[in-house]
Design an enzyme around this catalytic site. Structure first.
Site, PDB file in Angstrom:
ATOM      1  N   CYS A  30      38.256  34.854  41.516  1.00 56.37           N
ATOM      2  CA  CYS A  30      39.341  35.319  40.648  1.00 56.37           C
ATOM      3  C   CYS A  30      39.103  34.764  39.246  1.00 56.37           C
ATOM      4  O   CYS A  30      38.649  33.629  39.092  1.00 56.37           O
ATOM      5  CB  CYS A  30      40.684  34.835  41.189  1.00 56.37           C
ATOM      6  N   ASP A  57      27.783  22.281  43.504  1.00 55.50           N
ATOM      7  CA  ASP A  57      28.901  23.022  44.081  1.00 55.50           C
ATOM      8  C   ASP A  57      29.266  22.625  45.509  1.00 55.50           C
ATOM      9  O   ASP A  57      30.335  22.063  45.732  1.00 55.50           O
ATOM     10  CB  ASP A  57      28.637  24.530  43.991  1.00 55.50           C
ATOM     11  N   CYS A  86      48.407  29.732  31.860  1.00 57.86           N
ATOM     12  CA  CYS A  86      47.727  30.014  33.130  1.00 57.86           C
ATOM     13  C   CYS A  86      48.708  29.949  34.293  1.00 57.86           C
ATOM     14  O   CYS A  86      48.600  30.725  35.260  1.00 57.86           O
ATOM     15  CB  CYS A  86      46.557  29.058  33.343  1.00 57.86           C
TER      16      CYS A  86
END
Length: 312
Positions: free
Chosen positions: A204, A98, A160
């Site tokens: 989100c 990450d 999306c």
């Protein structure tokens, strides 16, 4: 080294394993004009670990981050699993999970972990976009690569894009500054539109929740991602606990890495969304306590609107 040995070793700990030559990844980055650092190790292992979709809604006393944070911090989980595998492999290595300068999504698409989708996520045909990614550069030459036969693409689908409340996604691409998951993890003063759109303590989930590729996928829970009581963050704890006390109570949670104050700021927007005025006095106390302008200015905006609700 025969690639099968690496595959078998990593498949004991990960759901998806792709193995490519580091040069293939670096050459692709150059071709696409993507800035990534060079790496001296010749082999790159790209890993995927699945996590499940679990929806929890905020209420009067507690709130939730994105469900990718549920269970133990995935950074720690992936690093532990990688180190466990590499203890049995006698080569130097570098792991990246990450927060690093490499491009996980580029590597994942090359290795067949999934394809790069319009929602900016890697989508796998079996697990959808619900996968954590990790990279391991290893100081060993392999005889051949192991690229997964993942197929798929978004095609003409723009669900999306239509669902994104801030228009961060569009047919033209991605505007990171509009993305809820980006700005609610950034120490900045939130404008009115950002305050109104935010609904999550951290991150989100909207573009994943509406994606058709996340229907009828495999779903199971690795033991590290079992639910604990720490998914629900109490408003009282955000206001009353010190940074250290808060980290001790909610330890091992992925939403902690930006600190408690940014979580308080985001929590204020959720209180406003739910017209919850129970914590107005504590919000004022927090403004006096936390001196960062990005917090104070956002908190003042929210408090003014909450106090106007009290007066109605």
């Amino acid at each position: 080294m025969k690639v099968n040995k690496l595959i078998n070793s990593f498949e004991s700990e990960f759901d998806l394993v792709g193995i490519i030559k580091t040069k293939r990844y670096l050459d692709a980055a150059i071709e696409l004009n993507i800035a990534v650092p060079k790496n001296k190790y010749p082999t790159l292992v790209v890993l995927g670990l699945a996590y499940p979709k679990r929806i929890k809604k905020s209420n009067e006393t507690e709130t939730y981050a994105s469900f990718y944070t549920f269970g133990k911090d995935y950074h720690v989980v992936l690093e532990d699993r990688i180190n466990k595998v590499m203890e049995k492999i006698p080569f130097e290595y570098e792991l990246d999970v990450d927060n690093h300068p490499h491009n996980e999504r580029l590597a994942a698409s090359i290795a067949g972990i999934g394809y790069f989708a319009k929602n900016q996520l890697i989508i796998n045909q079996d697990y959808g976009s619900y996968i954590f990614l990790g990279l391991v550069f290893i100081d060993v030459e392999i005889e051949q690569e192991h690229i997964l036969p993942n197929t798929g693409g978004c095609g003409d689908c723009h669900i999306c894009i239509d669902a994104c409340p801030t228009s961060a996604l569009s047919d033209k691409g991605y505007d990171i500054n509009r993305c809820i998951s980006y700005y609610n993890q950034t120490k900045k003063i939130l404008n009115d539109d950002e305050i109104n759109a935010n609904y999550c303590l951290f991150g989100c989930d909207i573009c994943q929740l509406v994606c058709p590729k996340n229907i009828n996928i495999k779903s199971f829970v690795h033991h590290e991602f079992e639910l604990s009581s720490k998914e629900a963050v109490k408003y009282e704890d955000l206001f009353h606990l010190s940074e250290r006390q808060f980290k001790n109570k909610y330890h091992d949670m992925a939403y902690l890495w930006k600190g408690k104050t940014i979580l308080i700021r985001n929590a204020l927007t959720i209180l406003l969304r739910h017209k919850n005025t129970l914590y107005n006095d504590l919000i004022q106390e927090s403004i006096d306590k936390h001196k960062m302008s990005w917090y104070q200015e956002t908190a003042k905006k929210v408090l003014n609107r909450l106090e106007s609700l009290e007066q109605k």
